[in-house]
Enzyme design. Structure first.
Site, mmCIF file in Angstrom:
data_model
loop_
_atom_site.group_PDB
_atom_site.id
_atom_site.type_symbol
_atom_site.label_atom_id
_atom_site.label_comp_id
_atom_site.label_asym_id
_atom_site.label_seq_id
_atom_site.Cartn_x
_atom_site.Cartn_y
_atom_site.Cartn_z
ATOM 1 N N LYS A 180 31.559 5.762 -9.587
ATOM 2 C CA LYS A 180 32.429 6.616 -8.783
ATOM 3 C C LYS A 180 33.836 6.690 -9.362
ATOM 4 O O LYS A 180 34.640 7.527 -8.950
ATOM 5 C CB LYS A 180 32.471 6.105 -7.350
ATOM 6 C CG LYS A 180 31.127 5.954 -6.685
ATOM 7 C CD LYS A 180 30.296 7.184 -6.677
ATOM 8 C CE LYS A 180 30.788 8.153 -5.657
ATOM 9 N NZ LYS A 180 29.850 9.283 -5.448
HETATM 10 C C1 LIG Z 1 26.459 1.877 -5.952
HETATM 11 C C2 LIG Z 1 26.268 3.341 -6.095
HETATM 12 N N1 LIG Z 1 25.324 3.796 -6.820
HETATM 13 C C3 LIG Z 1 25.102 5.126 -6.981
HETATM 14 C C4 LIG Z 1 25.820 6.053 -6.354
HETATM 15 C C5 LIG Z 1 25.459 7.510 -6.465
HETATM 16 O O1 LIG Z 1 26.369 8.306 -6.929
HETATM 17 P P1 LIG Z 1 26.525 9.821 -6.447
HETATM 18 O O2 LIG Z 1 27.365 9.800 -5.250
HETATM 19 O O3 LIG Z 1 27.181 10.460 -7.626
HETATM 20 O O4 LIG Z 1 25.184 10.384 -6.149
HETATM 21 C C6 LIG Z 1 26.785 5.594 -5.563
HETATM 22 C C7 LIG Z 1 27.521 6.552 -4.813
HETATM 23 O O5 LIG Z 1 28.286 6.216 -3.988
HETATM 24 C C8 LIG Z 1 27.035 4.203 -5.457
HETATM 25 O O6 LIG Z 1 27.986 3.707 -4.685
#
Ligand SMILES: Cc1ncc(COP(=O)(O)O)c(C=O)c1O
Length: 475
Positions: free
Chosen positions: A58
């Site tokens: 993020k």
């Molecule tokens: C730990 C973690 N993994 C993956 C993601 C996924 O990312 P995206 O929001 O771009 O789908 C997030 C999103 O908040 C996250 O906090």
């Protein structure tokens, strides 16, 4: 296999001096997985965004969201940034706010780890915790609470990562090109989780423009609505799950599902076990959502079984944020998430200790049948070992003994010697649940537990059943 690039070759960013932390974002390494892919020919690489200064994927979206609001004249000097976050986007926004002099208010569901809550407070943000188990249209739902706070706060913006196009655009302009360059265009499969869908939509759009045969795969927790949404277009009812940061209970504006070829679901248990394996076997200290993603990436790599293919999985955030959860044996045990191998007998014994009884109820061989029956009745147990000193001579089960006594009542005052059944097998206290279950599935009714050559406890089928059905709760 991709050539290993030595730092002195290209992009030697670690030697560059940055004006501030925001300039150090991005350009995270691509790391080959070797242990969790043992026996699989297909190469699998981890895109290590957990190594980013803010510790997650993020980090890529905080600055672009802030800059877009500034360009639109919505965010003015001394302003406040309000966001609904699982924690990582909050950290990313807080870094940008620290450099640019903004205040932050973050709204977070109460299922998120204590570490994440403390992390945001460490950046000086105000934190509002909301209930996790409320539907998306409920006023306490974290997105609705954040929007309300932003509306009520003068000179504030709602970052709104779930509908802000700056989110997927950042991954289209940044993460996608990095992965394409690092794999020299050889990538065949990209696997990631979907929290807002920003990563999969931005990277997916970029890679598909480069090579429309690249397969974009979403890894999703069991309980999220996305697999059904991709297959049928229907928005189902989400169920709660423990993995943090990914999965959805409603479809946000930042998910461009047209770039997603497939979605596979993974249980919390498998996600957490994989995250622990990545830490212990690959040295990659990651969080649960990365466990979800790598579980799917390894599955796909095994299926395609092609040394010329190239699977890239996002390593999304730092394991430190889950030290009180998936990286805690105690927490994993209490939530029955540990692999059977990891649950030790000593833990099962601890859970059954009673204040009103000794840890091991046993009787000496020279006692009488009557004494044995009243001992079993006193402690409400149905089987006990018969000892001679610290040696086990045999065992007694209440049922068999009662049958004998009913047949010949005079047996009550007889010595136990004539009524013994086979001694119980025994295990060391550091033996695993798997070993114990093996004994019981092969017909044993109880097991004695040894510590340092001495018998210290007994386990029955009931104890195992109780653990499997009630997890960490004590009997
Ligand atoms: C730990 C973690 N993994 C993956 C993601 C996924 O990312 P995206 O929001 O771009 O789908 C997030 C999103 O908040 C996250 O906090």
């Amino acid at each position: 296999m991709l050539p290993i690039v030595m730092p002195l070759d290209i992009h030697d960013r670690s030697r560059r001096v940055h004006a501030n932390v925001l300039e150090a974002l991005g350009d995270t390494p691509l790391i080959r997985l070797t242990k969790v892919t043992r026996g699989i020919r297909t190469p699998v690489y981890g895109k290590a965004d957990y190594l980013s200064p803010g510790g997650s994927v993020k980090d890529r979206i905080g600055l672009p969201i802030v800059e877009k609001a500034e360009e639109a004249g919505l965010l003015k000097p001394g302003g406040t940034i309000v966001e609904a976050t699982a924690g990582n986007t909050g950290t990313s926004l807080a870094m940008a706010a620290a450099i640019k002099g903004y205040r932050c208010v973050f709204v977070m569901p109460d299922k998120m780890s204590l570490e994440k809550q403390r992390l945001l407070k460490a950046f000086g943000a105000r934190l509002v915790i909301t209930p996790t188990a409320v539907p998306p249209d409920h006023p306490d739902y974290y997105l609705n609470t954040a929007k309300r706070i932003a509306d009520e706060t003068p000179n504030a913006i709602f970052a709104n990562q779930f509908y802000n196009r700056a989110n997927p655009d950042a991954h289209y302009r940044w993460t996608g090109p990095e992965i394409w360059e690092q794999t020299r265009g050889k990538i065949t499969h990209f696997v990631t989780g979907m929290g807002t869908g920003g990563t999969i939509s931005g990277v997916g759009r970029f890679l598909k423009e480069k090579n429309d045969r690249v397969r974009i795969v979403g890894a999703d927790p069991v309980g999220s609505i996305l697999e059904q949404y991709l297959e049928t277009g229907e928005v189902g009812e989400g169920k709660t799950y423990m993995v943090e940061g990914i999965g959805m209970d409603k479809i946000p504006g930042t998910l461009d599902i047209e770039y997603v070829d497939e979605i596979r679901q993974v249980t919390d248990r498998l996600s957490f076990q994989m995250a622990r394996r990545l830490t212990r076997e690959e040295g990659l200290f990651v969080g649960g959502s990365t466990g979800t993603i790598v579980t799917v990436a390894v599955e796909i790599a095994r299926e395609i079984d092609d040394a010329d293919a190239c699977v890239v999985a996002m390593l999304c955030d730092l394991g430190e944020r889950y030290l009180s959860k998936l990286h805690s044996d105690e927490w994993m045990r209490e939530n029955r998430m540990l692999e059977e191998e990891e649950v030790e007998v000593r833990y099962l014994l601890e859970r059954k200790t009673r204040d009103d009884a000794p840890p091991l109820i046993m009787i000496e061989a020279d006692a009488t049948v009557r004494e044995a029956l009243s001992l079993m009745e006193k402690y409400n147990v149905s089987q006990i070992p018969v000892m001679e000193g610290d040696q086990q001579r045999g065992s007694l089960s209440e049922g068999a003994l009662l049958n004998r006594v009913l047949a010949e009542p005079e047996a009550l005052d007889s010595p136990l010697a004539g009524y013994l059944e086979d001694p119980f097998p025994s295990v060391e206290e550091d033996a695993s649940m798997k070993v114990v279950v093996g004994h019981f599935t092969s017909g044993e009714s109880a097991l004695l537990v040894r510590r340092g050559g001495r018998y210290v406890g007994i386990l029955t089928k009931f104890d195992i059943l109780h653990y499997l059905t009630n997890g960490g709760q004590r009997r």
